[in-house]
Design an enzyme around this catalytic site. Structure first.
Site, PDB file in Angstrom:
ATOM      1  N   ARG A  37      -0.527  18.226   5.008  1.00 18.95           N
ATOM      2  CA  ARG A  37      -1.148  18.181   3.681  1.00 18.95           C
ATOM      3  C   ARG A  37      -1.198  19.557   3.021  1.00 18.95           C
ATOM      4  O   ARG A  37      -1.222  19.647   1.796  1.00 18.95           O
ATOM      5  CB  ARG A  37      -2.544  17.556   3.779  1.00 18.95           C
ATOM      6  N   LYS A 198      -4.737  -8.418   9.459  1.00 20.06           N
ATOM      7  CA  LYS A 198      -5.564  -9.423   8.789  1.00 20.06           C
ATOM      8  C   LYS A 198      -5.134  -9.737   7.360  1.00 20.06           C
ATOM      9  O   LYS A 198      -4.864  -8.833   6.573  1.00 20.06           O
ATOM     10  CB  LYS A 198      -7.022  -8.959   8.775  1.00 20.06           C
ATOM     11  N   GLY A 356      -2.021   2.506   5.466  1.00 20.68           N
ATOM     12  CA  GLY A 356      -2.383   2.045   6.805  1.00 20.68           C
ATOM     13  C   GLY A 356      -1.516   2.620   7.904  1.00 20.68           C
ATOM     14  O   GLY A 356      -1.266   3.819   7.974  1.00 20.68           O
ATOM     15  N   GLY A 379      -5.498   4.475   1.143  1.00 21.08           N
ATOM     16  CA  GLY A 379      -6.224   3.596   0.228  1.00 21.08           C
ATOM     17  C   GLY A 379      -5.694   3.602  -1.192  1.00 21.08           C
ATOM     18  O   GLY A 379      -5.611   2.554  -1.841  1.00 21.08           O
TER      19      GLY A 379
END
Length: 398
Positions: A37, A198, A356, A379
């Site tokens: 980063r 999920k 993710g 996100g």
């Protein structure tokens, strides 16, 4: 898609740029363990320095919840950042007020200062107008280079942009261009891969994608939920059986919108999840025992997916096809990723991945550098794929 970049900023000589970066890096024992980063921010910092601007870097680290937490100080980042830049980096003990103003005033043109953790102030996450004004008072222009924080309406990502000329940094620009190419104005046909555990965590994502894609392949644990909803025997596999009605709704919606859903036609099963576990391929529709767990997509599913990707111009990928962390259940993810990366490298496919476990899965397959773009934003990447407006991006629109 139109947003302001540094190319629109005019002359920057003698000006101060307040640059929101993502320096929420992994640390251990006060040392940075992965400087990715920091390196991502270098093109923006260098562009500003070469233009003769002073550069004030604004970032958060961890979750101090509005308190000054010494272990969450950004000070340990000064040395590694200075080494990467090949130039000294000053540090300001606060991101507003006297310490920040003094550190910036002391800089020469092209100088860089790292301001202290902006989340030491509770007003940051509250997007407090007065705090945003205090941040704006430090500079002549604002640059957002932290797409990963752009889904947050915080003072440093959204509020300050209302007080200064606001521009996308180089990393932000590259991310927005890649996402626009993948989902905003893509070359068609477009195929998506959505995996992971999920359905419930990706409802908004699936509902948005079936209205935008030509084909959508579903893998991982969430594929088991769709198979179960179709009456396929999934044995003792991970699945959200209570989401079967929702899965059928998504299948119906895909049909109405003309999006072909690609579910596994075969899979790899085992009774335990461990490296080298005994496994076998099973065709969808075969009966399974209560101990059988579906842990990866099978070879026929991989072949069908490879064919579908080859017939596409654009691929957007979120989530693995199986339990890729445990061999041999990484086979499908690796095979499909390597095929997509080869097409991207050859220039016949725009392949964008992110969110993710996707980065880890693509790294595991060794293809990150060959994909068109891999987002590490998590996100923010998911919310973009869900069709949501991101406050930090909206503030940069031309």
């Amino acid at each position: 898609m139109t947003f302001r970049t540094l190319d629109d900023a005019g002359s920057l000589a003698g000006k101060t740029a307040l640059v929101r970066v993502d320096f929420n890096v992994p640390m251990e024992g006060g040392k940075v363990t992965d400087d990715t980063r920091l390196r991502v921010a270098l093109p923006t910092i260098e562009k500003l320095r070469q233009a003769g601007a002073k550069v004030a870097l604004l970032a958060h680290f961890d979750r101090p919840k509005g308190q000054v937490v010494p272990s969450m100080s950004l000070k340990p980042l000064v040395q590694p950042l200075s080494e990467l830049l090949g130039a000294p980096v000053r540090f300001a003990e606060d991101c507003v007020g006297g310490p920040a103003h003094a550190a910036i005033a002391d800089l020469d043109a092209g100088g860089v200062v790292l301001l202290e953790n902006v989340r030491f102030h509770a007003a940051e996450e509250a997007n407090d107008a007065e705090f945003a004004t205090s941040l704006a008072e430090l500079a002549d222009l604002y640059v957002n280079d932290a797409f990963s924080a752009a889904h947050r309406a915080h003072a440093s990502t959204e509020g300050v942009a209302h007080h200064l000329p606001a521009y996308a940094g180089e990393s932000m620009r590259r991310e927005l261009e890649a996402l626009d190419a993948a989902l905003g104005n893509p070359k068609t046909p477009v195929i998506g891969i959505v995996g992971g555990a999920k359905v419930s965590t990706k409802l908004d994502l699936l509902k948005n994608l079936v209205g935008k894609l030509d084909r959508l392949a579903i893998g991982g644990g969430m594929a088991n939920t769709f198979l179960f909803a179709q009456g396929v025997d999934i044995g003792g596999s991970l699945a959200e059986r209570d989401m079967a009605d929702t899965a059928r709704e998504i299948m119906n919606e895909a049909k109405v919108k003309g999006c072909e859903l690609l579910l596994p036609v075969d899979f790899v099963v085992a009774t335990e999840v461990k490296p080298g576990a005994q496994s076998r391929p099973v065709t969808a529709g075969d009966s399974l025992s209560a101990d059988d767990k579906i842990l990866d997509a099978g070879p026929a599913t991989v072949a069908r997916l490879v064919e579908a990707i080859t017939a596409s111009k654009t691929l957007i990928w979120n989530g693995p096809l199986g339990v890729f962390e445990v061999q041999p259940f990484d086979a499908a993810t690796v095979a499909v990723a390597q095929h997509a990366a080869a097409l991207a490298k050859a220039g016949t496919l725009i392949a964008v991945g992110g969110g993710g476990d996707t980065v880890s899965a693509l790294n595991h397959a060794g293809v990150v550098d060959d994909m068109t773009f891999v987002s590490t934003a998590g996100g923010a990447f998911l919310e973009w794929m869900e069709g949501k407006a991101l406050p930090g991006v909206e503030a940069l629109r031309a």
